[in-house]
Design an enzyme around this catalytic site. Structure first.
Site, short mmCIF file in Angstrom:
data_model
loop_
_atom_site.label_atom_id
_atom_site.label_comp_id
_atom_site.label_asym_id
_atom_site.label_seq_id
_atom_site.Cartn_x
_atom_site.Cartn_y
_atom_site.Cartn_z
CB VAL A 11 4.14 12.77 14.93
CG1 VAL A 11 5.50 12.40 15.49
CG2 VAL A 11 3.53 11.55 14.24
CB THR A 121 7.48 8.47 7.92
OG1 THR A 121 6.93 8.18 9.21
CG2 THR A 121 7.71 7.19 7.15
CD GLU A 149 6.58 7.92 17.79
OE1 GLU A 149 7.61 8.39 18.31
OE2 GLU A 149 5.94 6.99 18.31
CG PHE A 150 7.46 2.42 15.30
CD1 PHE A 150 7.44 1.89 14.01
CD2 PHE A 150 8.68 2.70 15.87
CE1 PHE A 150 8.62 1.63 13.32
CE2 PHE A 150 9.87 2.45 15.19
CZ PHE A 150 9.84 1.91 13.92
CD GLU A 153 -3.40 10.11 13.22
OE1 GLU A 153 -4.61 10.25 13.00
OE2 GLU A 153 -2.51 10.49 12.44
CG ASN A 209 3.79 2.46 8.61
OD1 ASN A 209 3.57 1.95 9.71
ND2 ASN A 209 3.80 3.76 8.42
N GLY A 258 -6.53 3.36 5.69
CA GLY A 258 -6.42 4.76 5.27
C GLY A 258 -5.46 5.46 6.20
CB CYS A 261 1.03 6.37 8.44
SG CYS A 261 1.45 7.69 9.56
CE LYS A 321 -5.62 4.88 14.21
NZ LYS A 321 -4.46 4.10 14.56
#
Ligand code: NAD
Length: 432
Positions: A11, A121, A149-150, A153, A209, A258, A261, A321
């Protein structure tokens, strides 16, 4: 503006670089000297598309620098972002040690009015805790802002440059004005800047989330039911996703979510509920479903092969991911641990996460240099992360390389009929 960003991870590095890209002077601070030294040498410690070029451009323009010196960064900055990790603590709640340590460092170095922005977060009430820590150490005025923060990755730079919305929690008009100004270049197309109270901003991040994780766990549960009743989750997904009240995103079933976050934030939200005397039943189920989903394919592989002892399983994809090298809470790791525990040996490949995987798994797994090597002599191949390069592989080649042609598709990306026609045993999640 003069900005300090404390915490130079997934981040902080993106936030700092993107703010520099818009003309701000940014110093990114980290207490990990190795990381800062590498960044100063021009080495980017994480894989994030588009980030390398942006860092070198802004370093060359002298708008972006890296440091371990927090007090100097505090003195030089008008706005300080806290973007350090908030990992899962022993009881599941967010561990605030790093955030509060940085707050203390800021408090000690204050030399005038500062805006301190919580980017990490954090549970409801953290902004107040941060303010208390700072004000005990200085007489200089401080405004603490919550600015969750949204970014995702794998698309972090784009997400930060073009946010759906910016959430700002504050009760200080001067800080609100400065934050609006700072973000104005990113919301030129009219995406909203939502200013709200601190507690609402802090809760918004966890709620976002948990909502996204809920959609995944819900769909995974439906997929498991599809397996039992002979339905196809792909059809069901289209059938519900086309309903404008539901929408189609985040409804892809597989072997669970996974990353750094969702798992920890869902667990932390549960603890926020518990502390408020309000157990969150839906959120608890989301977490439980996901824990089980990560290894849902393992007993099926075992059943198909008549046991896993002495069997060889190839695993494609290790990162949690595609388009990241981040391995935190990656479902692939849960799959690998379960396979190893049942006596299988594992041949693994990932396009970007091999370094990180070696650090986590050591020599318990055979790491392959190319994707096809992971299929060599394998009794089953598990697709755990849907990197683009796995989408259209040469199946003929895979079949000849494998000892036993069986594909377990943890992300439902292959055509079951096509693979079965080619002679593979194929199983996905909730597919016919
Ligand atoms: N990764 C994501 O996709 C994402 C998205 C949104 C929000 N978040 C949140 O943002 C925060 C940071 O996440 P991340 O993924 O960037 O974490 P990270 O682990 O990648 O980076 C954290 C950095 O902070 C540094 N650090 C820790 N203590 C420090 C200290 N006292 N002083 C200076 N530096 C210190 C660490 O060395 C590390 O480089 C977390 O709260 C996370 O939940 C993450």
């Amino acid at each position: 503006m003069r900005i300090g960003v404390v915490g130079t991870g997934y981040v902080g590095l993106v936030v700092g670089t993107c703010l520099a890209e818009n003309g701000n002077t940014v110093v990114c601070v980290d207490n990990d000297e190795t990381k800062v030294t590498a960044l100063r040498r021009g080495e980017v410690p994480i894989y994030e598309p588009g980030l390398d070029e942006m860092i070198s451009r802004n370093v060359a323009e002298e708008r972006l620098s890296f440091s371990t010196d927090l007090p100097a960064a505090v003195r030089a900055s008008e706005i300080l972002f806290i973007a350090v990790g908030t990992p899962q603590g022993e009881d599941g709640s967010a561990d605030m040690t790093h955030v509060l340590k940085v707050a203390e460092g800021i408090g000690r170095a204050m030399n005038g009015y500062k805006i301190v922005v919580n980017k990490s977060t954090v549970p409801v009430g953290t902004a107040r805790r941060v303010r208390d820590v700072i004000t005990k150490l200085t007489t200089h005025p401080v405004a603490v802002v919550s600015n969750p923060e949204f970014l995702k990755e794998g698309a972090a730079v784009d997400d930060f440059l073009k946010p759906d919305r910016v959430v700002i929690g504050t009760d200080d008009p001067r800080a609100e004005q400065a934050m609006r100004e700072l973000y104005s270049p990113f919301v030129r197309t009219g995406n909203p800047v939502l200013v709200m109270d601190l507690a609402s901003a802090e809760l918004t991040k966890y709620a976002a989330n948990a909502m996204l994780a809920s959609r995944i766990s819900f769909m995974n549960e439906i997929a498991n039911l599809c397996d039992r009743v002979g339905a196809d989750v792909g059809e069901v997904r289209k059938g519900i996703g086309t309903d404008s009240r539901i929408g189609s995103s985040f409804l892809f079933p597989g072997i669970g979510y996974g990353g750094s976050c969702f798992p920890k934030d869902v667990k932390a939200l549960l603890l926020v509920g518990q502390a408020a005397g309000m157990p969150l039943h839906v959120v608890a189920a989301v977490d439980r479903v996901n824990e089980a989903q990560r290894v849902v394919l393992v007993p099926r592989i075992e059943a198909h092969l008549g046991g896993l002892r002495g069997k060889v399983v190839g695993v494609w994809g290790l990162a949690f991911k595609p388009r990241t090298d981040d391995l935190r809470e990656a479902p692939a790791l849960a799959v690998i641990e379960a396979l190893l525990a049942r006596g299988a040996s594992v041949r693994a490949y990932d396009p970007k996460a091999m370094g990180a995987a070696r650090r986590v798994l050591g020599d318990r797994v055979t790491f392959c240099h190319r994707s096809y090597e992971a299929a060599e002599g394998a009794d089953a191949l598990v697709l755990a992360t849907e990197w683009n390069e796995f989408r259209e592989p040469d199946f003929e080649r895979i079949r000849t390389l494998m000892r036993h042609p069986a594909i377990f598709d943890g992300r439902n990306i292959y055509n079951p009929h096509h693979l079965r026609e080619m002679g593979f045993h194929y199983e996905g999640v909730g597919r016919r």
